[in-house]
Scaffold this active site. Sequence first.
Site, short mmCIF file in Angstrom:
data_model
loop_
_atom_site.label_atom_id
_atom_site.label_comp_id
_atom_site.label_asym_id
_atom_site.label_seq_id
_atom_site.Cartn_x
_atom_site.Cartn_y
_atom_site.Cartn_z
N LYS A 14 0.82 -1.21 0.00
CA LYS A 14 0.00 0.00 0.00
C LYS A 14 0.86 1.27 0.00
O LYS A 14 0.58 2.20 -0.74
CB LYS A 14 -0.94 0.02 1.22
N ARG A 88 -10.00 0.40 8.78
CA ARG A 88 -9.60 -0.98 9.11
C ARG A 88 -10.68 -1.71 9.89
O ARG A 88 -10.48 -2.87 10.26
CB ARG A 88 -8.34 -0.95 9.96
N ARG A 127 11.50 -6.26 4.82
CA ARG A 127 11.34 -4.82 5.08
C ARG A 127 11.93 -4.43 6.43
O ARG A 127 12.41 -3.31 6.59
CB ARG A 127 9.84 -4.45 5.02
N ARG A 133 11.25 -0.87 11.71
CA ARG A 133 10.00 -1.03 12.46
C ARG A 133 10.05 -2.31 13.28
O ARG A 133 10.23 -3.40 12.74
CB ARG A 133 8.81 -1.06 11.49
N ARG A 145 -0.58 -9.30 13.28
CA ARG A 145 -1.12 -8.27 12.38
C ARG A 145 -1.92 -8.91 11.24
O ARG A 145 -2.95 -8.39 10.84
CB ARG A 145 0.03 -7.42 11.81
P1 ADP Z 1 0.86 -2.33 8.26
O1 ADP Z 1 -0.22 -2.11 7.22
O2 ADP Z 1 2.21 -2.60 7.67
O3 ADP Z 1 0.48 -3.31 9.33
P2 ADP Z 1 0.59 0.43 9.22
O4 ADP Z 1 1.78 1.27 9.09
O5 ADP Z 1 -0.57 0.72 8.32
O6 ADP Z 1 1.11 -1.05 9.09
O7 ADP Z 1 0.04 0.45 10.73
C1 ADP Z 1 0.87 0.15 11.81
C2 ADP Z 1 0.03 -0.03 13.07
O8 ADP Z 1 -0.70 1.19 13.36
C3 ADP Z 1 -1.07 -1.09 12.97
O9 ADP Z 1 -0.57 -2.39 13.27
C4 ADP Z 1 -2.08 -0.61 14.00
O10 ADP Z 1 -1.68 -0.91 15.31
C5 ADP Z 1 -2.01 0.90 13.86
N1 ADP Z 1 -3.02 1.39 12.90
C6 ADP Z 1 -2.78 1.95 11.68
N2 ADP Z 1 -3.93 2.27 11.06
C7 ADP Z 1 -4.94 1.90 11.90
C8 ADP Z 1 -6.35 1.93 11.85
N3 ADP Z 1 -6.99 2.43 10.78
N4 ADP Z 1 -7.06 1.45 12.90
C9 ADP Z 1 -6.44 0.97 13.98
N5 ADP Z 1 -5.11 0.88 14.10
C10 ADP Z 1 -4.35 1.34 13.08
#
Ligand code: ADP
Length: 191
Positions: A14, A88, A127, A133, A145
């Site tokens: 993404k 999400r 990554r 991270r 996740r």
């Molecule tokens: P990835 O898609 O690689 O898991 P992101 O960078 O999008 O990681 O998100 C990292 C973390 O931030 C998620 O694991 C979650 O804990 C939190 N997070 C991000 N976006 C949301 C969301 N829309 N709702 C709830 N938690 C979120």
Amino acid sequence: MLNVVLFGPPGAGKGTQSERLKKKYELVHISTGDVFRSLDPNSNLAKLANSYSAKGNLVPDDITIQILEEEVSKFPQANGVIYDGFPRTEAQAKALDEFLKAKGTKVTMMISLVVPEEELKRRLILRAESSGRKDDADINIIQNRINTYNNSTAPVADFYKKQGKLIEINGVGGIDDITTRIFNEIDLLKN
Ligand code: ADP
């Protein structure tokens, strides 16, 4: 306004594809994950968000929705927005619909990147070497996740499917090829 929800599990690409979409269509890119990571680490909000994200759990909806709305409001002149990592949950999807409706606009489409689980794990472990991270560096957190995505997030695609807005794209292949697939879908809808 072109409002694209870019959807898919962790490691689906993404962030990478958002950079390309943003340039081509002159959109604002909003990643809730990036917003959480950019908070002052000493703030209460960052500590609270991190207590969830560090384990690979979702940050609660009320906090996430507020953060998202504040971020969108920073760009009143935007041509359109790429929503990356939001919504999400179904509650977040409903909140986004309401929020955009109040602004006289709506979600144009959801682009969902489809990638098998083994490939996701491979990409995230790779990554971790460059992203720094912590949530990428631990296979148990990665698995959590992915499970959270399957249980809580994947159903959000149905929400947009019911509205006739879901477009699924094969997220496996060369990065440029995947970009072309996405551009083609957007151009079909725009023209
Ligand atoms: P990835 O898609 O690689 O898991 P992101 O960078 O999008 O990681 O998100 C990292 C973390 O931030 C998620 O694991 C979650 O804990 C939190 N997070 C991000 N976006 C949301 C969301 N829309 N709702 C709830 N938690 C979120």
